[in-house]
Design a protein around this motif. Sequence first.
Motif, PDB file in Angstrom:
ATOM      1  N   SER A  90       0.847  -1.192   0.000  1.00  0.00           N
ATOM      2  CA  SER A  90       0.000   0.000   0.000  1.00  0.00           C
ATOM      3  C   SER A  90       0.886   1.247   0.000  1.00  0.00           C
ATOM      4  O   SER A  90       2.093   1.169   0.266  1.00  0.00           O
ATOM      5  CB  SER A  90      -0.886   0.011   1.246  1.00  0.00           C
ATOM      6  N   GLU A  91       0.282   2.369  -0.266  1.00  0.00           N
ATOM      7  CA  GLU A  91       1.047   3.615  -0.246  1.00  0.00           C
ATOM      8  C   GLU A  91       1.649   3.903   1.137  1.00  0.00           C
ATOM      9  O   GLU A  91       2.826   4.268   1.224  1.00  0.00           O
ATOM     10  CB  GLU A  91       0.168   4.772  -0.727  1.00  0.00           C
ATOM     11  N   PRO A  92       0.897   3.708   2.237  1.00  0.00           N
ATOM     12  CA  PRO A  92       1.520   3.910   3.556  1.00  0.00           C
ATOM     13  C   PRO A  92       2.712   2.970   3.812  1.00  0.00           C
ATOM     14  O   PRO A  92       3.721   3.377   4.381  1.00  0.00           O
ATOM     15  CB  PRO A  92       0.382   3.635   4.544  1.00  0.00           C
ATOM     16  N   GLU A  93       2.599   1.722   3.361  1.00  0.00           N
ATOM     17  CA  GLU A  93       3.722   0.791   3.513  1.00  0.00           C
ATOM     18  C   GLU A  93       4.914   1.268   2.691  1.00  0.00           C
ATOM     19  O   GLU A  93       6.058   1.219   3.151  1.00  0.00           O
ATOM     20  CB  GLU A  93       3.322  -0.613   3.063  1.00  0.00           C
ATOM     21  N   ALA A  94       4.652   1.742   1.489  1.00  0.00           N
ATOM     22  CA  ALA A  94       5.727   2.237   0.629  1.00  0.00           C
ATOM     23  C   ALA A  94       6.393   3.461   1.247  1.00  0.00           C
ATOM     24  O   ALA A  94       7.617   3.615   1.154  1.00  0.00           O
ATOM     25  CB  ALA A  94       5.182   2.569  -0.760  1.00  0.00           C
ATOM     26  N   ALA A  95       5.605   4.309   1.894  1.00  0.00           N
ATOM     27  CA  ALA A  95       6.152   5.520   2.519  1.00  0.00           C
ATOM     28  C   ALA A  95       7.175   5.167   3.594  1.00  0.00           C
ATOM     29  O   ALA A  95       8.130   5.907   3.819  1.00  0.00           O
ATOM     30  CB  ALA A  95       5.026   6.363   3.103  1.00  0.00           C
ATOM     31  N   ASP A  96       7.000   4.019   4.241  1.00  0.00           N
ATOM     32  CA  ASP A  96       7.922   3.585   5.296  1.00  0.00           C
ATOM     33  C   ASP A  96       9.223   3.002   4.761  1.00  0.00           C
ATOM     34  O   ASP A  96      10.143   2.735   5.529  1.00  0.00           O
ATOM     35  CB  ASP A  96       7.248   2.543   6.193  1.00  0.00           C
ATOM     36  N   LEU A  97       9.318   2.789   3.455  1.00  0.00           N
ATOM     37  CA  LEU A  97      10.500   2.155   2.875  1.00  0.00           C
ATOM     38  C   LEU A  97      11.635   3.130   2.557  1.00  0.00           C
ATOM     39  O   LEU A  97      12.713   2.700   2.161  1.00  0.00           O
ATOM     40  CB  LEU A  97      10.124   1.402   1.592  1.00  0.00           C
ATOM     41  N   GLY A  98      11.402   4.428   2.675  1.00  0.00           N
ATOM     42  CA  GLY A  98      12.444   5.398   2.354  1.00  0.00           C
ATOM     43  C   GLY A  98      12.770   5.446   0.873  1.00  0.00           C
ATOM     44  O   GLY A  98      13.939   5.513   0.480  1.00  0.00           O
ATOM     45  N   LEU A  99      11.753   5.427   0.043  1.00  0.00           N
ATOM     46  CA  LEU A  99      11.956   5.387  -1.397  1.00  0.00           C
ATOM     47  C   LEU A  99      12.670   6.613  -1.944  1.00  0.00           C
ATOM     48  O   LEU A  99      13.327   6.528  -2.986  1.00  0.00           O
ATOM     49  CB  LEU A  99      10.615   5.201  -2.114  1.00  0.00           C
ATOM     50  N   ASP A 100      12.560   7.732  -1.270  1.00  0.00           N
ATOM     51  CA  ASP A 100      13.229   8.957  -1.731  1.00  0.00           C
ATOM     52  C   ASP A 100      14.729   8.759  -1.903  1.00  0.00           C
ATOM     53  O   ASP A 100      15.341   9.364  -2.783  1.00  0.00           O
ATOM     54  CB  ASP A 100      12.994  10.117  -0.762  1.00  0.00           C
ATOM     55  N   GLU A 101      15.320   7.915  -1.071  1.00  0.00           N
ATOM     56  CA  GLU A 101      16.753   7.655  -1.191  1.00  0.00           C
ATOM     57  C   GLU A 101      17.081   7.049  -2.555  1.00  0.00           C
ATOM     58  O   GLU A 101      18.156   7.279  -3.098  1.00  0.00           O
ATOM     59  CB  GLU A 101      17.221   6.727  -0.072  1.00  0.00           C
ATOM     60  N   TYR A 102      16.163   6.274  -3.097  1.00  0.00           N
ATOM     61  CA  TYR A 102      16.340   5.692  -4.426  1.00  0.00           C
ATOM     62  C   TYR A 102      15.962   6.709  -5.497  1.00  0.00           C
ATOM     63  O   TYR A 102      16.697   6.908  -6.464  1.00  0.00           O
ATOM     64  CB  TYR A 102      15.481   4.436  -4.601  1.00  0.00           C
ATOM     65  N   PHE A 103      14.798   7.348  -5.322  1.00  0.00           N
ATOM     66  CA  PHE A 103      14.294   8.286  -6.325  1.00  0.00           C
ATOM     67  C   PHE A 103      15.289   9.404  -6.626  1.00  0.00           C
ATOM     68  O   PHE A 103      15.391   9.863  -7.749  1.00  0.00           O
ATOM     69  CB  PHE A 103      12.978   8.911  -5.888  1.00  0.00           C
ATOM     70  N   PHE A 104      15.972   9.855  -5.609  1.00  0.00           N
ATOM     71  CA  PHE A 104      16.905  10.967  -5.773  1.00  0.00           C
ATOM     72  C   PHE A 104      18.350  10.521  -5.560  1.00  0.00           C
ATOM     73  O   PHE A 104      19.218  11.317  -5.219  1.00  0.00           O
ATOM     74  CB  PHE A 104      16.528  12.111  -4.822  1.00  0.00           C
ATOM     75  N   GLY A 105      18.600   9.238  -5.802  1.00  0.00           N
ATOM     76  CA  GLY A 105      19.917   8.664  -5.571  1.00  0.00           C
ATOM     77  C   GLY A 105      20.835   8.786  -6.766  1.00  0.00           C
ATOM     78  O   GLY A 105      20.609   9.567  -7.691  1.00  0.00           O
ATOM     79  N   GLU A 106      21.856   7.968  -6.758  1.00  0.00           N
ATOM     80  CA  GLU A 106      22.914   8.019  -7.769  1.00  0.00           C
ATOM     81  C   GLU A 106      22.644   7.128  -8.972  1.00  0.00           C
ATOM     82  O   GLU A 106      23.495   6.984  -9.834  1.00  0.00           O
ATOM     83  CB  GLU A 106      24.244   7.613  -7.122  1.00  0.00           C
ATOM     84  N   GLY A 107      21.462   6.519  -9.010  1.00  0.00           N
ATOM     85  CA  GLY A 107      21.178   5.608 -10.110  1.00  0.00           C
ATOM     86  C   GLY A 107      19.903   5.953 -10.837  1.00  0.00           C
ATOM     87  O   GLY A 107      19.303   7.005 -10.627  1.00  0.00           O
ATOM     88  N   ALA A 108      19.491   5.028 -11.695  1.00  0.00           N
ATOM     89  CA  ALA A 108      18.228   5.140 -12.430  1.00  0.00           C
ATOM     90  C   ALA A 108      17.205   4.270 -11.711  1.00  0.00           C
ATOM     91  O   ALA A 108      17.495   3.128 -11.349  1.00  0.00           O
ATOM     92  CB  ALA A 108      18.402   4.668 -13.867  1.00  0.00           C
ATOM     93  N   THR A 109      16.021   4.811 -11.500  1.00  0.00           N
ATOM     94  CA  THR A 109      14.957   4.096 -10.806  1.00  0.00           C
ATOM     95  C   THR A 109      13.818   3.806 -11.772  1.00  0.00           C
ATOM     96  O   THR A 109      13.381   4.688 -12.507  1.00  0.00           O
ATOM     97  CB  THR A 109      14.412   4.927  -9.622  1.00  0.00           C
ATOM     98  N   LEU A 110      13.339   2.572 -11.737  1.00  0.00           N
ATOM     99  CA  LEU A 110      12.185   2.176 -12.528  1.00  0.00           C
ATOM    100  C   LEU A 110      11.191   1.512 -11.580  1.00  0.00           C
ATOM    101  O   LEU A 110      11.547   0.571 -10.878  1.00  0.00           O
ATOM    102  CB  LEU A 110      12.620   1.212 -13.628  1.00  0.00           C
ATOM    103  N   VAL A 111       9.964   2.029 -11.546  1.00  0.00           N
ATOM    104  CA  VAL A 111       8.940   1.538 -10.622  1.00  0.00           C
ATOM    105  C   VAL A 111       7.783   0.933 -11.406  1.00  0.00           C
ATOM    106  O   VAL A 111       7.094   1.640 -12.141  1.00  0.00           O
ATOM    107  CB  VAL A 111       8.398   2.668  -9.712  1.00  0.00           C
ATOM    108  N   GLU A 112       7.577  -0.383 -11.246  1.00  0.00           N
ATOM    109  CA  GLU A 112       6.418  -1.043 -11.839  1.00  0.00           C
ATOM    110  C   GLU A 112       5.223  -0.881 -10.905  1.00  0.00           C
ATOM    111  O   GLU A 112       5.366  -0.907  -9.699  1.00  0.00           O
ATOM    112  CB  GLU A 112       6.706  -2.526 -12.061  1.00  0.00           C
TER     113      GLU A 112
END
Length: 164
Positions: A90-112
């Motif tokens: 769920s979106e709340p579960e995803a919010a707890d994963l710290g996705l911003d670190e990936y989204f704004f990280g040093e690589g390319a992010t692809l989200v299915e």
Amino acid sequence: MANQKPQHYYEYRSHNLEETEQLAAFLAQRAIPGTMITLDGDLGAGKTHFSKAFARHLEVPGMVNSPTFTIIKEYEGRMPFYHMDVYRISEPEAADLGLDEYFFGEGATLVEWSSRIEDLLPEERLAIQITVNEDDSRTIACTGYGEPYAAWCQELIQNGVSDN
């Protein structure tokens, strides 16, 4: 939505896996650290095939598979590749994963299945929607929000995918 970034739209018709791979290659060649691509479409539309092709063209060695049960997989290629599948959370579960670190990280992010976490996604991204047509071809709709994604769509509109 006056402050939303300009968007650009490109629609691609893929008749086979090779044509889908051509689009993935085009995008992977332009990927830079911080690249954000979202993928949506029905089950079996080709999201994971697209992701694998994108990874291959980022020079990720070995097997890339769907992170359906692990949510996030990290790979090394010419830059880090963060492959996410958020179908089972769920979106709340995803919010707890710290996705911003990936989204704004040093690589390319692809989200299915990115539509499941729409409110968590960066405003600037390339949103891809894959639709299966009656003849089993795919319509791959790309919407670029912000740069460089708007420019990618403009380049696709002007040159298509074969001019990589």
